[in-house]
Enzyme design. Structure first.
Site, PDB file in Angstrom:
ATOM      1  N   SER A 264      -8.704  30.201  -4.221  1.00  0.00           N
ATOM      2  CA  SER A 264      -7.436  29.818  -4.840  1.00  0.00           C
ATOM      3  C   SER A 264      -7.076  28.385  -4.450  1.00  0.00           C
ATOM      4  O   SER A 264      -6.499  27.643  -5.244  1.00  0.00           O
ATOM      5  CB  SER A 264      -6.329  30.773  -4.387  1.00  0.00           C
TER       6      SER A 264
ATOM      7  N   ASP B  92     -16.819  25.266  -3.495  1.00  0.00           N
ATOM      8  CA  ASP B  92     -15.732  25.807  -4.316  1.00  0.00           C
ATOM      9  C   ASP B  92     -15.323  24.830  -5.417  1.00  0.00           C
ATOM     10  O   ASP B  92     -15.087  25.203  -6.566  1.00  0.00           O
ATOM     11  CB  ASP B  92     -14.516  26.124  -3.439  1.00  0.00           C
TER      12      ASP B  92
END
Ligand code: GLA
Length: 353
Positions: A119, A165
């Protein structure tokens, strides 16, 4: 095409950027060791709407919770939590000469925080795309943007993470995983054809903040192993070299060497449609992360046990570890447990119309 405008003359221009979270199929704790990984962008992510409001300040608000932050993009004050990502992105862009207008940022997300689905990278990527667009600039180079977002995580948040990521979020493609070679930064899309199988993520409920977990210690151990072996990165390590090191450095290196091999084996198994073999590789990766790299926890082990009991052919801890989500590969005839979310490869970060 985003309209180019004078930020100080035309308040009210609004753009929305969306950046996905990611699942890492395999290749864990290899990115900062110049190794290999096989992540994919997921359909869930973070969206940031940037509206020019005049003046010079950035006002950020998290839509769901109502939390706010107002700051000058030139400010370098240290702040905790999500604010560090937003301030860091604005400051890094300003540092690169991007003239940011006064802007309101509305942040909304569908990817749970601290669950190992990135996130935080999604927030940084979406915020950077939205800020660039509202400033009338398109990013020319997505690898450079990934590096900028990674710098935010390293220097503003204090988590010494790699590029996994951010690259997955920026370069993801529908129906594909991404084989990343972190030494050359070559990115190769790999068809993720699961046939009748499906992948799910099950949250262990143990939230992790990488800066405070043992993540930075692992990274330091890898650097120490390189210093002792006289090599530039663990990409040059072998099992024989690992055996020269004291415990636990030997086990850390063994994990990285074998995990790189498992990435190649997974790419081959996917190409051959051998999903059962992919499941076994996920199990081997998990055992290695638990026993050699030591990033699992009791809660993660229980979560994995649940997935296995419900019929997963493979399951493993995902992301930085010390909590977060467990990935499970399920055959058609097994039902994932309640609370598990199916994860499918979706397109990478983009501006929404
Ligand atoms: C986190 C980090 C990545 C990577 C993984 C472990 O997700 O942000 O850079 O190191 O952990 O593979």
């Amino acid at each position: 095409m985003v309209p180019v405008f004078d930020p100080y003359d035309r308040p009210g221009v609004s753009v929305t950027a969306f950046a996905p979270g990611r699942v890492n199929l395999i290749g864990e704790h290899t990115d900062y060791n110049d190794g290999l990984a096989l992540p994919f962008a997921i359909e869930q992510g973070v969206s940031v709407t940037a509206t020019a409001i005049g003046g010079r300040l950035v006002e950020a608000v998290v839509v769901e919770s109502g939390e706010r932050d107002t700051f000058d993009p030139a400010s370098t004050a240290a702040v905790p939590g999500w604010r560090a990502f937003v301030r860091g992105v604005a400051a890094e862009l300003a540092g690169e000469g991007v003239e940011l207008p006064g802007v309101r940022l509305e942040i909304a997300g569908t990817v749970p925080q601290g669950a190992g689905l990135s996130s935080s990278a999604a927030l940084a990527v979406a915020a950077s795309l939205a800020l660039l667009a509202v400033a009338g600039k398109q990013p020319h180079d997505r690898v450079a943007l990934a590096r900028l977002c990674s710098r935010v995580e390293n220097e503003w948040v204090g988590a010494h993470t790699g590029l996994l990521d951010q690259l997955a979020s920026l370069f993801g493609e529908a129906d594909r995983a991404l084989r990343i070679d972190f030494r050359s930064l070559q990115l190769d899309p790999v068809a993720l054809e699961l046939g009748s199988f499906r992948l799910v993520a099950l949250d262990s409920g143990e939230s992790h903040a990488l800066a405070e977990s043992g993540y930075n210690d692992r990274r330091e151990e890898c650097a120490e192993a390189c210093r002792r072996l006289g090599i530039a990165s663990l990409r040059e390590a072998t099992m024989a070299l690992a055996a020269e090191l004291p415990d636990p450095l030997n086990r850390r290196v063994e994990h990285v060497v074998a995990e790189n091999e498992r990435v190649e084996q997974t790419v081959a198994a996917l190409a051959a449609g051998e999903l059962q073999a992919v499941g076994e590789l996920l199990n081997d990766s998990h055992a290695s992360l638990r026993d050699l790299y030591e990033v699992s926890t009791a809660e993660v082990e229980r979560t994995r046990q649940t997935l296995c009991e419900e019929g997963a052919v493979g399951a493993r801890i995902m992301g930085g570890g010390f909590g977060g989500s467990v990935l499970g590969l399920f055959p058609q005839d097994a039902s994932p447990p309640a609370g598990a979310t199916e994860v499918r490869p979706g397109p990478g970060a983009r501006l929404l119309a």
